[in-house]
Design an enzyme around this catalytic site. Structure first.
Site, short mmCIF file in Angstrom:
data_model
loop_
_atom_site.label_atom_id
_atom_site.label_comp_id
_atom_site.label_asym_id
_atom_site.label_seq_id
_atom_site.Cartn_x
_atom_site.Cartn_y
_atom_site.Cartn_z
N ASP A 58 0.86 -1.19 0.00
CA ASP A 58 0.00 0.00 0.00
C ASP A 58 0.89 1.24 0.00
O ASP A 58 2.09 1.15 0.28
CB ASP A 58 -0.94 0.01 1.22
CG ASP A 58 -0.23 -0.49 2.46
OD1 ASP A 58 0.97 -0.18 2.63
OD2 ASP A 58 -0.86 -1.17 3.28
N ASP A 60 1.33 4.67 1.73
CA ASP A 60 0.92 5.54 2.83
C ASP A 60 1.52 6.93 2.64
O ASP A 60 2.67 7.08 2.20
CB ASP A 60 1.39 4.96 4.17
CG ASP A 60 0.69 3.64 4.47
OD1 ASP A 60 -0.48 3.50 4.08
OD2 ASP A 60 1.31 2.76 5.08
N ASP A 137 9.14 3.45 13.56
CA ASP A 137 9.80 2.35 14.28
C ASP A 137 11.25 2.13 13.85
O ASP A 137 12.17 2.35 14.63
CB ASP A 137 8.97 1.05 14.22
CG ASP A 137 8.42 0.71 12.85
OD1 ASP A 137 8.79 1.40 11.88
OD2 ASP A 137 7.65 -0.27 12.74
#
Ligand code: ATP
Ligand code: MG
Length: 440
Positions: A58, A60, A137
């Site tokens: 996807d 983002d 992260d």
């Protein structure tokens, strides 16, 4: 590590992101946001995957526009989430996810909240691009790409880590894992998916911090388990979960079963099933979470069901009881939505019916909507070494046999089950002990 202000502007001659692999809609959204005066970039997994020559799952988008501002710009925009407010821009049933830059925060910040063990429970403090980078992260997930100017922004050495195959948590690993223990699982997921190494400082924290997963909601852990085991690298991921002592927090019954199983059949079954799942996903075929759970909990269920039968409980009742108990125990750790657990249960309950080989029942079983999954499960058990090879072979042959051949097959096979039923039907109301004895 570079400080947050040392953005490295990487030109196309260095990053080589292929422009034609960037989603056109995402590019349009970014262009529109930028025209309205906001910053906007592709971010996260899609940038990482584009740089690695993989096809992103996807696209983002991260932007300086606040959710309400995004909504004002796009008619088809819906805002979702409370803990983490996001904008979804719809194209029919598809959507693009647009997130506002977040800033780091602690207890005292407005809108952001960390609980008493340091876990983020609300993450709606908006910030700048430079701040947003540091709440991501891993370095490889903190790269920003502007598809309009074709420039890559690397504040954290993510490109180097990508090139060297390293998974490195941003900031202090212990604090970052505490903030969100799901990052432990994400580290494993990316290591398995990309074949990367987790760098030593990040890795050193992982084993001791696994216990923090106990504080994560079971719904979120269910989502993660599916991402871990159903994203094309399931077997590899499963092995890493074991290696880093995380399996017991996600799948405690599976973990205990593996310890308990001296035959090695159960581990073989998991390996075969996950490899097969990986293969199916590579071929673009569908996979079923219900089947996954049927495999992962099978050892526990079959052992408990056998025990109950030894104590005198009829076979079907014993299996039903064992299934309910195992699913209930698992749900305490990871949610298992009922639409999946119902399938799991049906797969288990059909296993004993494969022993009945009278023509009427066998034909009926073929029409059961769950026959295929249950039959695949039977074959898996056989292949893993359980003593059901004959059954699996018989059912493989039965499916492709002509009606005449089926009749012959059934004549030659044991029909104990059907005899018992007939006897029972002739004397309605009288339940003999024999009627309760499990068929063998
Ligand atoms: P995938 O290919 O599986 O979608 P991804 O990296 O895009 O991988 P997402 O869950 O889609 O993973 O998240 C998008 C981005 O959001 C990540 O790349 C990362 O920058 C950030 N992110 C997601 N989850 C976390 C988290 N728990 N903590 C910090 N940052 C996160
Ligand atoms: Mg993603």
């Amino acid at each position: 590590m570079l400080s947050p202000v040392d953005a490295t502007h990487v030109p196309p001659t260095v990053h080589h992101i292929p422009a034609d692999k960037v989603c056109g809609r995402a590019k349009d959204v970014i262009r529109r946001l930028q025209k309205a005066g906001y910053e906007a970039y592709l971010v996260g997994g899609c940038v990482r995957d584009l740089l690695l020559g993989l096809v992103p799952k996807d696209f983002d988008i991260a932007t300086s526009a606040h959710p309400e501002e995004i909504r004002r710009l796009f008619n088809s925009c819906r805002l979702i989430g409370r803990r983490f407010r996001l904008a979804h821009i719809y194209y029919g049933r598809d959507y693009l996810e647009v997130a506002t830059f977040r800033a780091p925060h602690d207890d005292s910040d407005d809108g952001g909240k960390v609980n008493d063990v340091g876990r983020i429970i609300n993450d709606n403090v908006y910030g700048t691009l430079e701040e947003d980078v540091w709440r991501r992260d891993f370095t490889i997930n903190a790269l920003f790409y502007d598809p309009i100017s074709d420039e890559l922004l690397d504040f954290v050495g993510g490109l180097d880590d990508l090139r060297n195959g390293k998974i490195r948590l941003l900031g202090d690993p212990e604090q970052r894992f505490r903030e969100d223990p799901v990052r432990l699982l994400r580290a494993i997921r990316f290591a398995a998916k990309l074949g990367f190494e987790i760098e030593p400082a990040t890795l050193a924290c992982m084993r001791p911090m696994g216990i923090l997963l106990e504080g994560v909601s079971s719904a979120r852990l269910f989502d993660e388990i599916i991402k871990l085991l159903h994203s094309g690298h399931g077997w590899n991921t499963f092995q890493l979960l074991g290696e880093y002592d995380l399996l017991q927090y996600l799948l405690p019954l599976t973990y205990e079963s593996l310890e308990d199983d001296d035959t090695g059949n159960f581990e073989r079954m998991i390996a075969l099933s996950l490899r097969n799942t990986d293969q199916r996903l590579a071929e673009g075929k569908s996979v079923m979470p219900g089947f996954l759970y049927a495999v992962l909990l099978w050892h526990e269920v079959s052992v408990v069901a056998e025990e109950l039968q030894r104590k005198g409980m009829p076979e079907l009742q014993a299996m039903t009881q064992a299934a309910t108990d195992a699913l209930q125990d698992q749900v305490d750790f990871t949610a298992v939505p009922r639409r999946f657990s119902n399938i799991t249960r049906e797969i288990w309950l059909l296993q004993s019916r494969f022993r009945y080989r009278d023509l009427r029942r066998a034909n009926l079983l073929l029409t059961n909507p769950r026959f295929r999954a249950a039959y695949d499960f039977l074959c898996l058990r056989a292949e893993a070494g359980e003593p059901v090879k004959d059954e699996a072979e018989w059912w493989t042959a039965f499916q492709t046999a002509t009606p005449e051949e089926r009749e012959v097959m059934c004549k030659g096979a044991a029909v104990k089950g059907s005899l018992r039923r007939r006897k029972k039907r002739r004397k309605p109301g009288i339940v003999t002990k024999a009627a309760h004895t499990p068929a063998s």
